[in-house]
Design a protein around this motif. Structure first.
Motif, PDB file in Angstrom:
ATOM      1  N   LYS A 238      39.976  37.730  24.763  1.00  0.00           N
ATOM      2  CA  LYS A 238      40.272  36.365  25.206  1.00  0.00           C
ATOM      3  C   LYS A 238      41.372  36.328  26.257  1.00  0.00           C
ATOM      4  CE  LYS A 238      38.265  34.145  21.240  1.00  0.00           C
ATOM      5  NZ  LYS A 238      38.519  33.643  19.872  1.00  0.00           N
ATOM      6  N   THR A 239      42.300  37.308  26.187  1.00  0.00           N
ATOM      7  CA  THR A 239      43.328  37.382  27.236  1.00  0.00           C
ATOM      8  C   THR A 239      42.678  37.701  28.577  1.00  0.00           C
ATOM      9  OG1 THR A 239      45.012  38.050  25.640  1.00  0.00           O
ATOM     10  CG2 THR A 239      45.476  38.537  27.943  1.00  0.00           C
ATOM     11  N   ILE A 240      41.733  38.641  28.570  1.00  0.00           N
ATOM     12  CA  ILE A 240      41.008  38.959  29.813  1.00  0.00           C
ATOM     13  C   ILE A 240      40.337  37.687  30.349  1.00  0.00           C
ATOM     14  CG2 ILE A 240      39.054  40.248  30.804  1.00  0.00           C
ATOM     15  CD1 ILE A 240      39.693  42.513  28.764  1.00  0.00           C
ATOM     16  N   GLY A 242      41.074  34.589  29.735  1.00  0.00           N
ATOM     17  CA  GLY A 242      42.072  33.584  30.127  1.00  0.00           C
ATOM     18  C   GLY A 242      42.710  33.891  31.466  1.00  0.00           C
ATOM     19  N   VAL A 243      43.079  35.149  31.674  1.00  0.00           N
ATOM     20  CA  VAL A 243      43.709  35.516  32.956  1.00  0.00           C
ATOM     21  C   VAL A 243      42.704  35.337  34.091  1.00  0.00           C
ATOM     22  CG1 VAL A 243      44.826  37.340  34.290  1.00  0.00           C
ATOM     23  CG2 VAL A 243      45.326  37.114  31.861  1.00  0.00           C
ATOM     24  N   ALA A 244      41.458  35.744  33.850  1.00  0.00           N
ATOM     25  CA  ALA A 244      40.429  35.606  34.886  1.00  0.00           C
ATOM     26  C   ALA A 244      40.240  34.130  35.257  1.00  0.00           C
ATOM     27  CB  ALA A 244      39.109  36.211  34.406  1.00  0.00           C
ATOM     28  N   LYS A 245      40.235  33.268  34.266  1.00  0.00           N
ATOM     29  CA  LYS A 245      40.080  31.826  34.495  1.00  0.00           C
ATOM     30  C   LYS A 245      41.286  31.272  35.257  1.00  0.00           C
ATOM     31  CE  LYS A 245      37.900  28.424  31.493  1.00  0.00           C
ATOM     32  NZ  LYS A 245      37.662  28.118  30.074  1.00  0.00           N
ATOM     33  N   PHE A 246      42.468  31.644  34.797  1.00  0.00           N
ATOM     34  CA  PHE A 246      43.709  31.182  35.422  1.00  0.00           C
ATOM     35  C   PHE A 246      43.761  31.601  36.893  1.00  0.00           C
ATOM     36  CE2 PHE A 246      48.367  32.736  35.766  1.00  0.00           C
ATOM     37  CZ  PHE A 246      48.761  31.618  36.494  1.00  0.00           C
ATOM     38  N   MET A 247      43.497  32.885  37.159  1.00  0.00           N
ATOM     39  CA  MET A 247      43.583  33.370  38.532  1.00  0.00           C
ATOM     40  C   MET A 247      42.490  32.770  39.411  1.00  0.00           C
ATOM     41  SD  MET A 247      44.794  37.336  38.149  1.00  0.00           S
ATOM     42  CE  MET A 247      45.164  37.536  39.895  1.00  0.00           C
ATOM     43  N   SER A 248      41.291  32.636  38.849  1.00  0.00           N
ATOM     44  CA  SER A 248      40.198  32.053  39.631  1.00  0.00           C
ATOM     45  C   SER A 248      40.547  30.636  40.057  1.00  0.00           C
ATOM     46  CB  SER A 248      38.903  32.043  38.815  1.00  0.00           C
ATOM     47  OG  SER A 248      38.552  33.365  38.477  1.00  0.00           O
ATOM     48  N   GLU A 250      43.598  29.409  40.432  1.00  0.00           N
ATOM     49  CA  GLU A 250      44.664  29.475  41.440  1.00  0.00           C
ATOM     50  C   GLU A 250      44.075  29.762  42.824  1.00  0.00           C
ATOM     51  OE1 GLU A 250      48.281  29.440  41.120  1.00  0.00           O
ATOM     52  OE2 GLU A 250      47.824  28.445  39.228  1.00  0.00           O
ATOM     53  N   ILE A 251      43.126  30.700  42.860  1.00  0.00           N
ATOM     54  CA  ILE A 251      42.521  31.085  44.144  1.00  0.00           C
ATOM     55  C   ILE A 251      41.693  29.931  44.712  1.00  0.00           C
ATOM     56  CG2 ILE A 251      40.792  32.606  45.192  1.00  0.00           C
ATOM     57  CD1 ILE A 251      41.927  34.732  43.139  1.00  0.00           C
ATOM     58  N   PHE A 275      32.526  38.407  44.314  1.00  0.00           N
ATOM     59  CA  PHE A 275      33.677  38.484  43.411  1.00  0.00           C
ATOM     60  C   PHE A 275      33.408  37.663  42.152  1.00  0.00           C
ATOM     61  CE2 PHE A 275      37.622  36.245  42.131  1.00  0.00           C
ATOM     62  CZ  PHE A 275      38.343  37.326  41.664  1.00  0.00           C
ATOM     63  N   VAL A 278      31.058  39.293  39.767  1.00  0.00           N
ATOM     64  CA  VAL A 278      31.655  40.327  38.911  1.00  0.00           C
ATOM     65  C   VAL A 278      32.063  39.719  37.564  1.00  0.00           C
ATOM     66  CG1 VAL A 278      33.686  41.836  38.638  1.00  0.00           C
ATOM     67  CG2 VAL A 278      32.465  41.788  40.821  1.00  0.00           C
ATOM     68  N   PHE A 279      32.556  38.481  37.624  1.00  0.00           N
ATOM     69  CA  PHE A 279      33.053  37.837  36.411  1.00  0.00           C
ATOM     70  C   PHE A 279      32.032  36.905  35.772  1.00  0.00           C
ATOM     71  CE2 PHE A 279      36.703  39.365  38.593  1.00  0.00           C
ATOM     72  CZ  PHE A 279      37.474  39.868  37.571  1.00  0.00           C
TER      73      PHE A 279
ATOM     74  N   GLY B 215      44.077  34.331  22.456  1.00  0.00           N
ATOM     75  CA  GLY B 215      44.507  35.136  23.602  1.00  0.00           C
ATOM     76  C   GLY B 215      44.382  34.409  24.929  1.00  0.00           C
ATOM     77  N   PRO B 219      47.613  32.825  28.873  1.00  0.00           N
ATOM     78  CA  PRO B 219      47.615  32.676  30.338  1.00  0.00           C
ATOM     79  C   PRO B 219      47.238  31.273  30.804  1.00  0.00           C
ATOM     80  CG  PRO B 219      45.803  34.103  29.603  1.00  0.00           C
ATOM     81  CD  PRO B 219      46.692  33.883  28.425  1.00  0.00           C
ATOM     82  N   MET B 247      42.036  41.960  39.542  1.00  0.00           N
ATOM     83  CA  MET B 247      41.522  40.826  40.319  1.00  0.00           C
ATOM     84  C   MET B 247      42.172  40.777  41.703  1.00  0.00           C
ATOM     85  SD  MET B 247      40.955  37.799  37.520  1.00  0.00           S
ATOM     86  CE  MET B 247      40.035  36.746  38.656  1.00  0.00           C
TER      87      MET B 247
END
Lengths: 338, 338
Positions: A238-240, A242-248, A250-251, A275, A278-279, B215, B219, B247
C-alpha cells in the motif's frame, strides 16, 4: 477449461465483472461461468452487446458479499451470495479456476475452505505483482497472514517463485527476503530464522535466493519475488501504491499549471502515456492466492472490465501452467521438520 | 548554545560535515564544535574559505567510525573516534546537542549510552520526516527498534507528536497507527494493544489520535505522525524512498527521450524544480533520535553540506524547544502500569 467469475464482486460490479468476464470468453475462447443475479447479469451482457458470445453461462446466485461483511463468516451466512456459489462450483469441479474482485478476506476464507490448501502448505498467501525498475516484482505475502512463521515465509518464497517462473515466465526468479538491512544478521527472530531456511534452499539450488532486501530495493528492482509476512507486505504494497498516487498527482499538477506547461505535456505525451502504463494495474488483472489447490485470482476491488478480463487471462494461464503440481512435487523442500 | 558536529561521519565526510557545520555557525550564530582530525578539519575550512567564521572550535579526535563497524561495540573499541569523542563532549555538557551523518546503529547506541534515555522512556526511536500530500509526515520508529511493545508504540506517538508540535510547528499533530487496515479490530496483537492505548490517550485529549492508517494513507497525507515498530517503519521509510527514486528516474527518462520532450521539460522546468524540491531531503537535514535526554540528530548518510547545515539548524531548534522537558512532564501518560 471453465473459469468461474464472481459477477457481483468489486466496487464496479456487476458491470465490470460481467463485461470483463464476457470479453475474456470472447477474447480467449475459454468457457466463463458468470455467477450472479441472472436478470442483472443478462442485462449487462445485453447492454454491452455481448449476449451472443460463445461459452458464457450464467449461474444463478441471488445474494452478494459486500465490503462490510465479516470475512470469516459471510460465506456461511450468505450461502446464496455470488461468492459462496462461485466457491461451491469450484469445489464441485464445475469450473477450473475462480476470479473475484470482491471482499479480499472473504475470498481468502473461501479459497481455504472450498479450494483447500495444497497438502503440506500451512497458509494461503496473496501475491500481487507491482511495477519496479526494469520489470515487475511479486510481493508474497501481501496481506493474507498477519502473523507468520519462518516455515510460512519459506513456503511463500517457493510458491511465488514457482508462480513467477511458470505463469509470468521469469527465468530463475530472484527471491529476496524483505528486511531492515542487507546483512545476513539483520532482522527480528522471524527474519533470522527465515533467512537460514531460504539460504539453505538457495544453496541446494532449489530457489534463486539473493539474500535480504531493504524496502527501497523492491521498487528499485533487486528481486523478482519479495518475501514477507502479510503485515509488512500489506504495508509495503500500500505504501508503493500511495507514493505512486501522490507523485502522479504532483506531476499532473506540474503539467496543468499553465498554458506553457500544458504545451510541455503535449510534447511529452507519448512518454507520459508509457509511464502511466507502467503503473497501470488493469493490465495485470489480479493477484493469485497461492498455496490453494485450485487457482483463485483476486482482482483489485476497483477493477474495470479490462482488469477483470486480464484476471481471467491470468486464471487461464494459472490453470494451464502445472504450477500447483509443481508445488506438490516440491513440498518436502518447503516443510520444516520439528 | 553549542552544537557538536561529528566531522568525520557520513559518506561525504569530512568535506560535507565540516563545510555544513561551518556554514551553520555562520548562518545561525551559534557555536559549533567540529570533532575530527584537526588538520583535516582545518584544511576543509580553509578550502571553503570558512576558517575565520566566528564560533567554530575544532575538537581533536584521530579515529573514525565507518559503516562496517559493529554498532554495539565500536564506540568502546574506538574511544578516539570522532563519534565517541562527540558523545563524550555531549555527556560532559561541553555541547547542547549532537549532529552526525555517520553509522546509524552506532549513533543510536551512543545516544542511549552517553545521552541517556529520558526517565520512563523504554527506548530511543528514529523519527525522520518524509514528504507527503499537502505536507510532511514524521515516521516513528523508522528503524531503531526491530522488536517493540505496545507501550513503546505509545511512547513513540507522544515523542513524535511533541516533536512535530514544538519543533516543526504542527498544530495538534494527527497521529496514525500504521496498520493493515483502518478498522479498529485490524492488526496483529501488538497493533491491537497499541490501538487501545492510543485510543485512550486520544479520548483523554493527550494525543490527536486519528486511528489506524494503511500504508497508502501515509504518503497521501492522512496523518502528521505515523507510529510503527522499527521493523515496519524501516521497510516503509525505505519503500517510500525507493518508489520516489524509481518514479523520478522514469520521469527523467520521459523528458530526456528526444529534442521535443527536452523542450517540453523546459516549459515545465519551474514546476519540475518545485516537484524535486518536495522530495529534497537536504532541506530537512536529519532525523531526531527521540526519547534521549539530549538532542541527537542523525543526518542522512549521503548528506551534502546543505543537509548538514540544516541538521544543525534542527539541533538548535530542538535544543531551544523545551520538548525534552515536555516529555518529562507527560511521562506518566506514556507509561503502562503492569
Amino acid at each position: 477449461m471453465r473459469i468461474i467469475v464472481d459477477a457481483m464482486g468489486g466496487d464496479n460490479a456487476p458491470e465490470s465483472a460481467v463485461w470483463g468476464g464476457a470479453l475474456a470468453a470472447k477474447e480467449y475462447g475459454e468457457e466463463v461461468l458468470l455467477v450472479g443475479k441472472p436478470e442483472v447479469v443478462a442485462n449487462v451482457l445485453k447492454e454491452k452487446g455481448l449476449s451472443d458470445v460463445k461459452g458464457i453461462t450464467i449461474m444463478p446466485a441471488n445474494d452478494l458479499v459486500d465490503m462490510h461483511d465479516d470475512p470469516a463468516t459471510v460465506l456461511r451466512r450468505k450461502p446464496d451470495s455470488s461468492m459462496a456459489v462461485a466457491f461451491k462450483l469450484l469445489k464441485a469441479g464445475e469450473g477450473d479456476a475462480l476470479v473475484s474482485a470482491g471482499n479480499t478476506g472473504a475470498l481468502l476464507t473461501g479459497a481455504t475452505l472450498y479450494g483447500g490448501r495444497i497438502k503440506g502448505i500451512r497458509r494461503g498467501a496473496l501475491a500481487p505483482v507491482m511495477p519496479c525498475a526494469n520489470g515487475q516484482v511479486m510481493l508474497c505475502d501481501a496481506g493474507a497472514n498477519t502473523e507468520c512463521t519462518a516455515e510460512m515465509l519459506l513456503q511463500f518464497a517457493f510458491l511465488a517463485s514457482l508462480y513467477a517462473e511458470k505463469i509470468n515466465g521469469v527465468v530463475k526468479p530472484r527471491v529476496g527476503l524483505v528486511n531492515n538491512g542487507t546483512e545476513d544478521t539483520k532482522g527480528d527472530p522471524l527474519r533470522k530464522e527465515a533467512y537460514a531456511l531460504l539460504k539453505k534452499a538457495g544453496d541446494e539450488g532449489r530457489l534463486n535466493f539473493v539474500g535480504n532486501v531493504e524496502g527501497s530495493m523492491v521498487p528499485l528492482g533487486a528481486c523478482d519475488v519479495a518475501v514477507c509476512d502479510g503485515f509488512t507486505g500489506n504495508v509495503q504494497l500500500k505504501t508503493i501504491e500511495g507514493v505512486a498516487k501522490f507523485m502522479s498527482k504532483e506531476i499532473k499538477g506540474v503539467f496543468m499549471a499553465s498554458v506553457g506547461t500544458k504545451l510541455g505535456y503535449l510534447l511529452c505525451k507519448k512518454g507520459m502515456d508509457d509511464f502511466r502504463e507502467v503503473f497501470n494495474q488493469d493490465k495485470i488483472g489480479g493477484a493469485p492466492f497461492l498455496g490453494i489447490a485450485k487457482p483463485v485470482i483476486k482482482a483489485h476491488g476497483s477493477s474495470n472490465e479490462i482488469a477483470v478480463m486480464n484476471a481471467v487471462r491470468q486464471a487461464i494461464a494459472y490453470t494451464k501452467s502445472g504450477m500447483i503440481d509443481a508445488v506438490k512435487e516440491n513440498i518436502q523442500y518447503m516443510t520444516v521438520s520439528e
